[in-house]
Design a protein around this motif. Structure first.
Motif, short mmCIF file in Angstrom:
data_model
loop_
_atom_site.label_atom_id
_atom_site.label_comp_id
_atom_site.label_asym_id
_atom_site.label_seq_id
_atom_site.Cartn_x
_atom_site.Cartn_y
_atom_site.Cartn_z
N VAL A 40 0.87 -1.17 0.00
CA VAL A 40 0.00 0.00 0.00
C VAL A 40 0.91 1.22 0.00
O VAL A 40 1.84 1.31 0.80
CB VAL A 40 -0.92 0.02 1.24
CG1 VAL A 40 -1.71 1.32 1.33
CG2 VAL A 40 -1.85 -1.18 1.24
N TYR A 41 0.67 2.17 -0.91
CA TYR A 41 1.44 3.40 -0.98
C TYR A 41 0.49 4.59 -0.81
O TYR A 41 -0.58 4.60 -1.41
CB TYR A 41 2.14 3.54 -2.34
CG TYR A 41 3.13 2.45 -2.63
CD1 TYR A 41 4.40 2.48 -2.06
CD2 TYR A 41 2.81 1.40 -3.47
CE1 TYR A 41 5.32 1.48 -2.32
CE2 TYR A 41 3.71 0.38 -3.73
CZ TYR A 41 4.97 0.44 -3.16
OH TYR A 41 5.88 -0.56 -3.41
N GLN A 42 0.89 5.53 0.05
CA GLN A 42 0.13 6.77 0.21
C GLN A 42 1.11 7.91 0.42
O GLN A 42 2.20 7.70 0.96
CB GLN A 42 -0.83 6.68 1.40
CG GLN A 42 -1.97 5.73 1.18
CD GLN A 42 -2.99 5.77 2.31
OE1 GLN A 42 -3.08 6.73 3.06
NE2 GLN A 42 -3.75 4.70 2.43
N GLN A 43 0.72 9.11 0.02
CA GLN A 43 1.57 10.27 0.26
C GLN A 43 0.69 11.49 0.49
O GLN A 43 -0.45 11.54 0.06
CB GLN A 43 2.55 10.49 -0.87
CG GLN A 43 1.95 10.64 -2.24
CD GLN A 43 3.04 10.71 -3.30
OE1 GLN A 43 4.23 10.70 -3.01
NE2 GLN A 43 2.64 10.78 -4.55
N ALA A 44 1.28 12.49 1.18
CA ALA A 44 0.56 13.72 1.49
C ALA A 44 1.56 14.86 1.61
O ALA A 44 2.74 14.64 1.88
CB ALA A 44 -0.22 13.57 2.79
N ILE A 45 1.07 16.05 1.42
CA ILE A 45 1.84 17.28 1.64
C ILE A 45 1.14 18.02 2.79
O ILE A 45 -0.07 18.24 2.74
CB ILE A 45 1.87 18.18 0.39
CG1 ILE A 45 2.52 17.46 -0.80
CG2 ILE A 45 2.55 19.50 0.69
CD1 ILE A 45 4.01 17.23 -0.66
N ILE A 46 1.92 18.42 3.80
CA ILE A 46 1.37 19.17 4.92
C ILE A 46 2.06 20.53 4.97
O ILE A 46 3.28 20.62 4.91
CB ILE A 46 1.61 18.41 6.25
CG1 ILE A 46 0.95 17.03 6.22
CG2 ILE A 46 1.11 19.23 7.44
CD1 ILE A 46 1.28 16.17 7.41
N VAL A 47 1.25 21.57 5.09
CA VAL A 47 1.79 22.93 5.24
C VAL A 47 1.39 23.42 6.63
O VAL A 47 0.20 23.42 6.97
CB VAL A 47 1.20 23.87 4.15
CG1 VAL A 47 1.69 25.30 4.33
CG2 VAL A 47 1.54 23.36 2.76
N PRO A 48 2.35 23.82 7.45
CA PRO A 48 2.03 24.30 8.80
C PRO A 48 1.06 25.48 8.76
O PRO A 48 1.17 26.36 7.90
CB PRO A 48 3.37 24.72 9.39
CG PRO A 48 4.38 23.96 8.59
CD PRO A 48 3.80 23.83 7.22
N GLU A 49 0.11 25.48 9.67
CA GLU A 49 -0.88 26.57 9.78
C GLU A 49 -0.21 27.92 9.96
O GLU A 49 -0.70 28.95 9.49
CB GLU A 49 -1.80 26.28 10.98
CG GLU A 49 -2.90 27.28 11.18
CD GLU A 49 -4.02 27.17 10.17
OE1 GLU A 49 -4.76 28.15 10.03
OE2 GLU A 49 -4.15 26.12 9.53
N SER A 50 0.94 27.92 10.62
CA SER A 50 1.62 29.19 10.93
C SER A 50 2.08 29.95 9.70
O SER A 50 2.36 31.15 9.77
CB SER A 50 2.81 28.92 11.86
OG SER A 50 3.68 27.97 11.29
N THR A 51 2.13 29.30 8.52
CA THR A 51 2.54 30.03 7.32
C THR A 51 1.58 31.16 7.00
O THR A 51 1.96 32.17 6.42
CB THR A 51 2.67 29.10 6.09
OG1 THR A 51 1.42 28.45 5.88
CG2 THR A 51 3.75 28.08 6.27
N GLY A 52 0.33 30.99 7.38
CA GLY A 52 -0.68 32.05 7.16
C GLY A 52 -0.49 33.24 8.09
O GLY A 52 -1.17 34.26 7.91
N TRP A 53 0.38 33.12 9.09
CA TRP A 53 0.61 34.21 10.04
C TRP A 53 1.94 34.92 9.80
O TRP A 53 2.35 35.77 10.60
CB TRP A 53 0.57 33.66 11.47
CG TRP A 53 -0.82 33.26 11.87
CD1 TRP A 53 -1.50 32.17 11.45
CD2 TRP A 53 -1.70 33.98 12.71
NE1 TRP A 53 -2.75 32.16 11.99
CE2 TRP A 53 -2.91 33.26 12.78
CE3 TRP A 53 -1.59 35.17 13.43
CZ2 TRP A 53 -3.98 33.68 13.53
CZ3 TRP A 53 -2.68 35.58 14.19
CH2 TRP A 53 -3.87 34.84 14.23
N CYS A 54 2.59 34.61 8.71
CA CYS A 54 3.85 35.31 8.40
C CYS A 54 3.57 36.77 8.07
O CYS A 54 2.57 37.06 7.39
CB CYS A 54 4.55 34.64 7.21
SG CYS A 54 5.36 33.09 7.65
N PRO A 55 4.45 37.66 8.55
CA PRO A 55 4.23 39.09 8.26
C PRO A 55 4.46 39.41 6.78
O PRO A 55 5.09 38.76 6.05
CB PRO A 55 5.24 39.80 9.15
CG PRO A 55 6.20 38.78 9.62
CD PRO A 55 5.58 37.44 9.38
#
Length: 187
Positions: free
Chosen positions: A172-187
């Motif tokens: 079984v193969y699975q993959q995902a990309i996760i982007v930290p929520e904090s990127t939306g709080w960058c100045p």
């Protein structure tokens, strides 16, 4: 087909000996049992793949939670919170809501996920998931699930693969990309 042709076929069937009819019946029963056995094996393999996918989904949800909590500030002070949280709470327009205080240097460089990976050793490299011997009545003996996490810029790339099991199931193969929520709080 002519009526004569059907009469000939009927006579051939009628002329069969009882031993031949018994052989044909045994052949039909054997094929039916073989089909049922194969169907049962396929069902068992399907349940195993579903159990593997459930374990992967559970682990991935834990990684998502870790990425969400990276440099997060709760509305009330918490132990071991990021250093910028008290100031963020004082200056926040979102009174009483969760805020994030990402590192400005990492924000500008676009490397927040790399920062997250550097603070949590579980988010780097390859590891093997702990697997129970059974899950929901499904035997998982011989199953191994490998997880590889790599951070590039603001993204965590997560790849899973299961290794062969005693059942002979396909990987079984699975993959995902996760982007930290904090990127939306960058100045």
């Amino acid at each position: 087909m002519s009526t004569h042709h059907w009469q000939r076929k009927f006579l051939l069937l009628k002329a069969n000996k009882p031993q031949e009819q018994g052989f044909i019946l045994a052949l039909v029963v054997t094929n039916s049992v073989g089909t049922l056995t194969q169907s049962g094996k396929s069902f068992s393999k399907s349940r195993e793949r579903d159990a593997i996918s459930a374990l992967i989904a559970k682990d991935l949800e834990g990684l998502r939670a870790t990425a969400f909590n990276y440099v997060r500030c709760d509305p009330s002070p918490q132990p071991n919170e990021p250093a910028g949280c008290p100031t963020a709470r004082e200056n926040s327009f979102a009174d009483g809501q969760i805020t994030f205080v990402p590192d400005v240097t990492r924000c500008r460089a676009g490397t927040l996920a790399e920062g997250l990976a550097s603070t949590d050793t579980a988010l780097g490299g390859t590891s093997t998931l702990a697997i129970p011997p059974t899950l929901s009545g499904v035997s998982l003996r011989g199953v191994s699930i490998s997880r590889t996490v790599s951070a590039t810029g603001n993204e965590l790339a997560v790849k899973y693969s299961s290794l062969s099991s005693e059942s002979g199931n396909s990987p079984v193969y699975q993959q995902a990309i996760i982007v930290p929520e904090s990127t939306g709080w960058c100045p």
